[in-house]
Design an enzyme around this catalytic site. Structure first.
Site, mmCIF file in Angstrom:
data_model
loop_
_atom_site.group_PDB
_atom_site.id
_atom_site.type_symbol
_atom_site.label_atom_id
_atom_site.label_comp_id
_atom_site.label_asym_id
_atom_site.label_seq_id
_atom_site.Cartn_x
_atom_site.Cartn_y
_atom_site.Cartn_z
ATOM 1 N N LYS A 11 0.820 -1.212 0.000
ATOM 2 C CA LYS A 11 0.000 0.000 0.000
ATOM 3 C C LYS A 11 0.861 1.273 0.000
ATOM 4 C CE LYS A 11 -4.126 -2.148 2.040
ATOM 5 N NZ LYS A 11 -5.160 -2.076 3.104
ATOM 6 N N TYR A 51 -12.386 -1.947 -4.110
ATOM 7 C CA TYR A 51 -12.945 -2.088 -2.766
ATOM 8 C C TYR A 51 -14.474 -1.997 -2.771
ATOM 9 C CZ TYR A 51 -8.457 -2.084 -0.274
ATOM 10 O OH TYR A 51 -7.220 -2.416 0.231
ATOM 11 N N ASN A 114 -2.428 0.477 6.584
ATOM 12 C CA ASN A 114 -1.911 -0.746 7.201
ATOM 13 C C ASN A 114 -0.986 -1.560 6.295
ATOM 14 O OD1 ASN A 114 -3.837 -1.732 5.520
ATOM 15 N ND2 ASN A 114 -5.053 -2.770 7.074
ATOM 16 N N HIS A 117 -2.165 -5.393 1.497
ATOM 17 C CA HIS A 117 -3.443 -6.074 1.245
ATOM 18 C C HIS A 117 -3.148 -7.495 0.811
ATOM 19 C CE1 HIS A 117 -7.253 -7.267 -0.565
ATOM 20 N NE2 HIS A 117 -6.535 -7.702 -1.585
ATOM 21 N N GLU A 128 -9.481 -10.464 -7.878
ATOM 22 C CA GLU A 128 -8.521 -9.366 -7.697
ATOM 23 C C GLU A 128 -7.356 -9.470 -8.678
ATOM 24 O OE1 GLU A 128 -9.634 -8.850 -2.963
ATOM 25 O OE2 GLU A 128 -7.652 -9.597 -3.516
HETATM 26 P P1 RTP Z 1 -7.247 -5.793 2.947
HETATM 27 O O1 RTP Z 1 -8.547 -6.118 2.250
HETATM 28 O O2 RTP Z 1 -6.713 -4.420 2.644
HETATM 29 O O3 RTP Z 1 -6.219 -6.876 2.791
HETATM 30 O O4 RTP Z 1 -7.508 -5.788 4.509
HETATM 31 P P2 RTP Z 1 -8.383 -6.770 5.357
HETATM 32 O O5 RTP Z 1 -8.984 -7.853 4.516
HETATM 33 O O6 RTP Z 1 -7.527 -7.186 6.513
HETATM 34 O O7 RTP Z 1 -9.506 -5.792 5.871
HETATM 35 P P3 RTP Z 1 -10.912 -5.379 5.185
HETATM 36 O O8 RTP Z 1 -11.973 -5.619 6.196
HETATM 37 O O9 RTP Z 1 -11.048 -6.031 3.844
HETATM 38 O O10 RTP Z 1 -10.725 -3.815 5.018
HETATM 39 C C1 RTP Z 1 -10.075 -3.292 3.897
HETATM 40 C C2 RTP Z 1 -9.179 -2.161 4.316
HETATM 41 O O11 RTP Z 1 -9.975 -1.050 4.726
HETATM 42 C C3 RTP Z 1 -9.290 -0.347 5.745
HETATM 43 N N1 RTP Z 1 -10.140 -0.308 6.909
HETATM 44 N N2 RTP Z 1 -10.313 0.772 7.620
HETATM 45 N N3 RTP Z 1 -11.092 2.646 9.586
HETATM 46 C C4 RTP Z 1 -11.647 1.441 9.579
HETATM 47 O O12 RTP Z 1 -12.496 1.115 10.374
HETATM 48 C C5 RTP Z 1 -11.174 0.479 8.604
HETATM 49 N N4 RTP Z 1 -11.536 -0.791 8.500
HETATM 50 C C6 RTP Z 1 -10.877 -1.284 7.431
HETATM 51 C C7 RTP Z 1 -7.987 -1.065 6.008
HETATM 52 O O13 RTP Z 1 -6.985 -0.446 5.203
HETATM 53 C C8 RTP Z 1 -8.274 -2.449 5.523
HETATM 54 O O14 RTP Z 1 -7.080 -3.112 5.193
HETATM 55 MG MG MG Z 2 -10.045 -7.480 2.757
#
Ligand code: RTP
Ligand code: MG
Length: 143
Positions: A11, A51, A114, A117, A128
């Site tokens: 990222k 997203y 973070n 991804h 993806e």
């Molecule tokens: P990613 O898709 O980026 O690998 O991350 P992930 O599965 O661990 O998390 P996901 O629930 O898919 O969320 C996608 C990305 O959105 C951002 N996020 N921000 N501020 C918030 O409450 C929040 N929650 C999620 C994070 O960058 C997360 O990686």
């Molecule tokens: Mg995710």
């Protein structure tokens, strides 16, 4: 365990920290092979499409702002159990919960910023990968 492919992003905050190579080294040390890679700077439309599952959530606009704030590296990782293994290497979504030695523990700046991804399932990985790479841009690794 069958060989899988998963989709990964370094990222914008991690690219800005100049740790692309350090992150690729973690993948390689874990036995994951990079079979496609490129640097891109997403448009808002591209980030919103990627997203789309999160559209309408309170963090969506901030996530799109962040993901379009600078270049990213997108890559396809191949290896045994690649989807789960890559998620392990990344650590928990919220860096406060990420285990020591994971990418997010070491390189995340916040829940949004973070560092990495990784696809959350084989179905997500397929979608993806196709979002960013043509079939002939993914190179089978026979050795
Ligand atoms: P990613 O898709 O980026 O690998 O991350 P992930 O599965 O661990 O998390 P996901 O629930 O898919 O969320 C996608 C990305 O959105 C951002 N996020 N921000 N501020 C918030 O409450 C929040 N929650 C999620 C994070 O960058 C997360 O990686
Ligand atoms: Mg995710």
């Amino acid at each position: 365990m069958t060989v899988e492919r998963t989709f990964s992003i370094v990222k914008p905050n991690a690219v800005a920290k100049n740790v692309i190579g350090a992150i690729y080294s973690r993948f390689e040390a874990a036995g994951l092979k990079i079979v496609a890679a490129k640097m891109v700077h997403l448009t808002r439309e591209q980030a919103e499409g990627f997203y789309a599952e999160h559209k309408g959530r309170p963090f969506f606009d901030g996530l799109v702002d962040f993901m379009t704030s600078g270049p990213i590296m997108v890559q396809v990782l191949e290896g045994k159990d690649a989807v789960r293994r890559n998620r392990e290497i990344m650590g928990a979504t919220n860096p406060e919960n990420a285990l020591a030695g994971t990418l997010r523990a070491d390189y995340a700046d916040s829940l949004t910023e973070n560092a990495a991804h990784g696809s959350d399932s084989l179905e997500s990985a397929e979608r993806e990968i196709a979002y960013f790479f043509a079939n002939n841009e993914v190179c089978p690794r026979t050795r």
